[in-house]
Design an enzyme around this catalytic site. Structure first.
Site, short mmCIF file in Angstrom:
data_model
loop_
_atom_site.label_atom_id
_atom_site.label_comp_id
_atom_site.label_asym_id
_atom_site.label_seq_id
_atom_site.Cartn_x
_atom_site.Cartn_y
_atom_site.Cartn_z
N GLY A 9 -12.31 -6.51 -34.60
CA GLY A 9 -12.52 -6.66 -33.17
C GLY A 9 -13.94 -7.08 -32.86
N SER A 10 -14.47 -6.57 -31.77
CA SER A 10 -15.78 -7.04 -31.28
C SER A 10 -16.94 -6.72 -32.21
CB SER A 10 -16.06 -6.44 -29.90
OG SER A 10 -15.29 -7.08 -28.92
N THR A 11 -16.75 -5.83 -33.19
CA THR A 11 -17.85 -5.55 -34.11
C THR A 11 -18.18 -6.77 -34.97
OG1 THR A 11 -16.30 -4.62 -35.73
CG2 THR A 11 -17.37 -3.08 -34.21
#
Length: 604
Positions: A304-306
C-alpha cells in the site's frame, strides 16, 4: 618218577576270531587320543590365531559397548549477553524389554516411578521384546530419573541428555525457533545455525555386565566437542517492548495477526522481531503450525502507501521531480484511468511531490508513476529489495514478488505507484526504509551481532536526504501519521492502509494497517515497520492502528539505546511546529490538533 613229569606244559593255543592283543589295543587308544589332541590343537589354533579377531569381536559385542558422550548445545545470547536459549541436563530412561519382562512383577513399581499406566507399559515392552534398546521416557528431570534407576530393576538403564530451555518463552519464539527431542534445531535460528550450536558428541568404550550396567570404562574413542555459543543482534529489552506493544494493539483492535521489526540502520542488525499469534517453545504440544510461523519473514503483503517513498526515490532520481516541483493535480480526489477509478479519501487539490507523501495521495502517486520511465521505476523497486530475498539467512524467508517491468500494463504501473501489484515481507519493507535512513546504503539484515559486512549504495545520499525530509512531514499536523510522533524526537515515516486481496478481487472491509518509520529523522539510528492484519474493532487506518505502536516502541528503544533527542521544541504534542512552507502545497494550520489529520486508505 613218571615220564610225564619231565614234559613241559603246553601253551594255550590262539583261537581263530579272538580279539586284538593288548599292544594293538594300546596302539588304537593312543592313536585315537592323538587324533583328538590334534583336533583340539587345530581347533585352538583356529580360535586363537585364524579366527581370533572374529571371536574377539563377538565377545566384545556382548560385553564391550561404544557409548555416546552427550554434549551441551551452545547458548544463544542477546547482544548484551542475556541468555535467550540454554541447555539443561536431563536423563532418559531406556530398557531391555526381555530382561524387564523376566521381572514382570516389578513392572507396576516401574510404571509408577515413570508416571505411566502399568498395563500399557507391559504391553509396550511385550511388543518390543525382540529388541535390546527401547526408550521408556525421554528427558526426565535428573532426580526423577535417578529414582527410577534406584529401583534396581534388571534391564532398566539411564542415558544423559540435554533439553533446550528458552527464558523469554513466546517473546522470542519466532526468532529462535526450537529443537526436537534429540536437541536438533527445527525452526528459526536454532535451525539456521544448528551445526554451529550442536557440537559433536563424543564416544567411549565401556564394559557392561549382563544386566547392562557399566562395569568399566575402557577408552575414549572420540573426544566430545561442545556446541559453540551464538550472540545475536537481538536486544532482549527492545524485543520485549515490541512484543508487549504489539500484543496490546492486537487485543485493542481485535486483529487477526501482527508483526513488528526493528533494524539498526547503520549495520542492518535486527534489534527486534515479534509476531502474533505466537507460541511457547518450552511447551510445543499445545501450539499450532500457524502460531509457529514467523510472519515477518514468511508472509507477504501488498504494502500500500508505504511504498510511495520508494516511488518517490525513482521520481527524484529521474531528474523530473524535486521535493517541491512540479505541482501534481489531484483535484476532485478521483482519476479515471483506463476504466479504473483511482481515488483519494479527500480532495487534496494541487500538491507538491512532498504533499503527495504527506497526504498519501493515491491519485498523485499514480500520476507520478505514469510519467516515469518503466525501466527506471522497476529497477528502483528491485534495488530496494522487492522481489528478492534479503539474504538474512533465516530459514523459510520469502522473496516476495515483483513482475518484470517490461510486462507492466499501464494500469498495473499506475497502481504499483501506490503499493498494489507487488508483494513484500515485513523484513523487506523495513530494510528498504533502513536504506533510505542510511543515506541510500543497503545492508543485508543480520541476526548476528556485528552486522552486515557487505553494503551497497543504491540511491544517492542527496536523494535519501530529500526523502527523509519529505517523510518527516507525515508525522506533522494535517498528515496521516500524527499518532506516530515521539516527544522530542523527529520521525520520518509513512502510513499504509491497504485492502486485502480475496477471492474475486479485494475485500471491502478487510485491511492491512501499516506504519513504516525512521528515528531520529535528523540523524537516523533505527527503522521499524509495524503491520497489523485485519483489525476488527475501532479504526483500521495504518496511522491510527499501527502508528501508536511504532511511537511507543521507538520511544522506549531510543531511551534504552541512549539516543539523544533531536527535536526539542519542534513537532510534538502541545509544541510548536516546524516550518514546512512550500513542501506540502499549503501551510497547515498552526493549531491543528494531533488527531485531526486526514486518514489514508489505499484502494487498488
Amino acid at each position: 618218577m613218571s615220564w610225564r613229569n619231565h614234559i613241559a606244559p603246553a601253551q594255550p593255543s590262539r583261537r581263530r576270531g579272538a580279539g586284538p592283543s593288548a599292544r594293538r589295543r594300546m596302539v588304537v587308544v593312543v592313536g585315537l587320543l592323538g587324533l583328538v589332541s590334534a583336533g583340539l590343537v587345530a581347533r585352538a589354533f583356529d580360535l586363537q590365531v585364524v579366527r581370533k579377531q572374529f571371536y574377539q569381536r563377538q565377545g566384545d559385542a556382548r560385553f564391550l559397548r561404544e557409548m555416546p558422550i552427550p554434549v551441551s548445545r551452545g547458548t544463544i545470547f542477546d547482544r548484551n549477553g542475556e541468555p535467550l536459549a540454554v541447555s539443561t541436563p536431563m536423563m532418559s530412561i531406556w530398557a531391555n524389554p526381555a530382561e524387564v519382562l523376566d521381572s514382570d512383577e516389578r513392572i507396576p513399581a516401574l510404571a509408577q516411578a515413570l508416571g505411566v499406566d502399568a498395563d500399557g507399559l507391559k504391553a509396550q515392552l511385550a511388543q518390543r521384546s525382540d529388541r535390546e534398546f527401547v526408550y521408556l521416557r525421554r528427558q526426565m528431570a535428573p532426580a526423577a530419573a535417578q529414582a527410577v534407576l534406584d529401583l534396581g530393576i534388571p534391564g532398566i538403564n539411564g542415558q544423559r541428555e540435554f533439553k533446550r530451555y528458552y527464558p523469554s518463552g513466546e517473546v522470542t519464539a519466532h526468532v529462535l525457533g526450537f529443537t526436537n527431542i534429540d536437541d536438533r534445531g527445527q525452526e528459526g535460528l536454532e535451525l539456521a545455525y544448528d551445526d554451529w550450536l550442536a557440537g559433536k558428541p563424543g564416544a567411549k568404550r565401556v564394559i557392561r555386565d549382563r544386566m547392562g550396567h557399566v562395569v568399566e570404562d575402557i577408552e575414549q574413542v572420540r573426544a566430545p566437542k561442545p556446541g559453540q555459543n551464538l550472540t545475536l543482534s537481538i536486544d532482549r529489552r527492545i524485543q520485549f517492548l515490541a512484543y508487549s506493544e504489539l500484543k496490546n494493539a492486537l487485543e485493542k483492535s481485535q486483529a487477526d495477526s501482527g508483526s513488528i521489526v526493528v533494524l539498526d540502520v547503520k549495520t542492518g542488525e535486527v534489534l527486534a522481531m515479534a509476531n502474533l499469534p505466537t507460541y511457547n517453545p518450552n511447551a510445543l504440544g499445545g501450539s499450532k503450525p500457524g502460531q509457529r510461523r514467523n510472519r515477518a519473514m514468511t508472509d507477504v503483503l501488498e504494502p500500500g502507501s508505504t511504498v510511495k517513498p520508494i516511488l518517490m526515490a525513482a521520481a527524484l532520481s529521474s531528474g523530473k521531480y524535486t521535493p517541491t516541483s512540479p505541482i501534481i493535480d489531484t483535484t476532485g480526489g478521483h482519476w479515471y484511468f483506463q476504466g479504473h477509478d483511482i481515488h483519494d479519501t479527500h480532495n487534496y487539490g494541487l500538491l507538491t511531490p512532498t504533499g503527495v507523501i504527506t497526504k498519501s495521495s493515491n491519485v498523485g502517486a499514480a500520476r507520478i508513476a505514469m510519467t516515469l520511465d518503466t525501466t527506471l521505476m522497476y529497477d528502483t523497486y528491485r534495488a530496494f529489495g522487492f522481489g528478492n530475498s534479503t539474504e538474512s539467512g533465516f530459514p523459510g524467508e520469502a522473496a516476495g514478488s515483483l513482475r518484470i517491468g517490461r510486462s507492466w500494463r499501464p494500469l498495473e504501473k499506475a497502481i504499483l505507484g501506490y503499493g498494489y501489484g507487488l508483494n513484500v515481507t515485513v523484513l523487506q519493507l523495513v530494510n528498504a526504509y533502513a536504506t533510505i535512513a542510511d543515506g541510500g546504503v543497503m545492508h543485508s539484515p543480520s541476526f548476528i551481532k556485528g552486522g552486515d559486512a557487505t553494503a551497497k549504495q543504491i540511491i544517492s545520499p542527496e536523494v535519501a536526504g530529500q526523502l527523509l525530509r519529505m517523510m518527516e512531514t507525515v508525522t506533522g499536523p494535517g498528515s496521516t501519521g500524527t499518532l506516530a510522533r515521539i516527544a522530542n524526537y523527529s520521525v520520518a515515516g509513512k502510513t499504509g492502509t491497504a485492502h486485502k486481496a480475496s477471492v474475486g478481487g479485494y475485500a471491502k472491509s478487510n485491511y492491512t494497517s501499516a506504519f513504516a518509520g525512521i528515528v531520529p529523522a535528523s540523524n537516523p539510528r533505527l527503522a521499524a515497520v509495524v503491520v497489523i492484519d485485519n483489525p476488527q474493532k475501532g479504526s483500521y487506518y495504518g496511522g491510527t492502528v499501527s502508528g501508536p505502536v511504532f511511537s511507543r516502541v521507538m520511544e522506549g528503544a531510543l531511551r534504552l539505546l541512549d539516543v539523544p533527542p533531536d527535536n526539542i521544541g519542534r513537532w510534538y504534542v502541545g509544541g510548536p511546529l516546524q516550518n514546512v512552507d512550500g513542501l506540502v502545497g499549503s501551510k497547515p494550520p498552526v493549531d491543528a490538533p494531533i488527531d485531526d489529520a486526514p486518514v489514508d486508505e489505499d484502494t487498488p
